[in-house]
Design a protein around this motif. Structure first.
Motif, PDB file in Angstrom:
ATOM      1  N   ARG A 127      -5.207   9.123  -0.010  1.00 10.51           N
ATOM      2  CA  ARG A 127      -4.302   7.981   0.145  1.00 10.51           C
ATOM      3  C   ARG A 127      -4.971   6.999   1.090  1.00 10.51           C
ATOM      4  O   ARG A 127      -5.838   7.390   1.878  1.00 10.51           O
ATOM      5  CB  ARG A 127      -2.926   8.393   0.679  1.00 10.51           C
ATOM      6  N   ARG A 137       1.534   0.091   4.750  1.00 16.31           N
ATOM      7  CA  ARG A 137       1.743   0.538   3.376  1.00 16.31           C
ATOM      8  C   ARG A 137       0.788   1.682   3.051  1.00 16.31           C
ATOM      9  O   ARG A 137      -0.306   1.783   3.625  1.00 16.31           O
ATOM     10  CB  ARG A 137       1.547  -0.627   2.400  1.00 16.31           C
ATOM     11  N   THR A 139      -1.014   3.952  -0.192  1.00 17.30           N
ATOM     12  CA  THR A 139      -1.370   3.981  -1.607  1.00 17.30           C
ATOM     13  C   THR A 139      -1.954   5.343  -1.951  1.00 17.30           C
ATOM     14  O   THR A 139      -3.012   5.715  -1.430  1.00 17.30           O
ATOM     15  CB  THR A 139      -2.406   2.899  -1.933  1.00 17.30           C
ATOM     16  N   LEU A 186      -4.651   5.025  -9.206  1.00 18.55           N
ATOM     17  CA  LEU A 186      -4.088   4.465  -7.978  1.00 18.55           C
ATOM     18  C   LEU A 186      -2.590   4.296  -8.160  1.00 18.55           C
ATOM     19  O   LEU A 186      -2.142   3.629  -9.097  1.00 18.55           O
ATOM     20  CB  LEU A 186      -4.734   3.117  -7.656  1.00 18.55           C
ATOM     21  N   SER A 189       1.462   0.812  -4.146  1.00 18.70           N
ATOM     22  CA  SER A 189       1.379   0.686  -2.695  1.00 18.70           C
ATOM     23  C   SER A 189       2.781   0.461  -2.150  1.00 18.70           C
ATOM     24  O   SER A 189       3.409  -0.575  -2.412  1.00 18.70           O
ATOM     25  CB  SER A 189       0.462  -0.487  -2.332  1.00 18.70           C
TER      26      SER A 189
END
Length: 214
Positions: A127, A137, A139, A186, A189
């Motif tokens: 991440r 944030r 992701t 991915l 986010s």
């Protein structure tokens, strides 16, 4: 602990791609020097009593939305570089990776058949933490394990580390190279939230334009 394989499935990917010719260049720094630059509430993730800063240039290939085949003609390949350090969210335990100019020429070496604990710690993060508009944030990332190789530096000229607020690195960097991982997923986010404790970490990243030579 930091896992060799992805610690969680990204079941609903926001973006898919391949990462090619990834180079990992790492220097160790005193923990307090790294902590002063990490946004709250992130804490520096230590290895052998040090914080680590990594310069990671790579090519992001076949960038596409979910459902678009990787062999679709015209998909872009984008050079990218991240300057990152490794952090832990103190309430959730989640670890992550959290840019200036550079010139880097590397000489890939022999494949690393059995990665050491340090090899995995420096490269396998699942991440990324970033701060956007004042909000932290997170992701999530999923891909096959890195096929790592050793690497040597032929040319390394960079101002990225100093531009981020660190002193000039001392000593030779720890180097790794990976030819490619093709199945990168991915996730979205999202704001980093408090969760029950989990043994996960990742990089605190800052992306910068890729240099002319890598």
């Amino acid at each position: 602990m930091v896992a060799y394989r992805a610690e969680q499935r990204v079941r609903l990917a926001a973006l898919r791609a391949g990462w090619l010719t990834q180079t990992f260049v790492h220097w160790s720094f005193p923990v307090e020097a790294v902590q002063t630059l990490a946004p709250e509430p992130l804490a520096v993730d230590e290895y052998e009593g040090a914080g680590w800063v990594g310069l990671t240039p790579f090519a992001m290939a076949d960038v596409r939305l979910p459902g678009v085949p990787a062999k679709t003609p015209g998909l872009p390949t984008l050079p990218e570089t991240s300057l990152r350090t490794y952090v832990r969210h103190p309430s959730s335990g989640r670890r992550g990776a959290g840019g200036a100019s550079y010139r880097l020429v590397v000489r890939p070496g022999a494949p690393i058949e059995r990665p050491t604990e340090r090899d995995v710690w420096l490269t396998s993060r699942w991440r990324a933490y970033t701060r956007r508009l004042g909000m932290l944030r997170e992701t999530p990332v999923e891909h096959e394990p890195w096929p790592l190789a050793s690497a040597g530096v032929e040319v390394l000229e960079e101002t990225l580390v100093a531009s981020a607020g660190f002193s000039a690195p001392s000593g030779d960097p720890v180097m790794h190279f990976s030819e490619e991982v093709r199945h990168v997923r991915l996730g979205a986010s999202l704001p980093a939230r408090r969760r029950p404790s989990l043994p996960e970490s990742g990089p605190l990243c800052r992306s910068v334009p890729a240099g002319p030579d890598r």
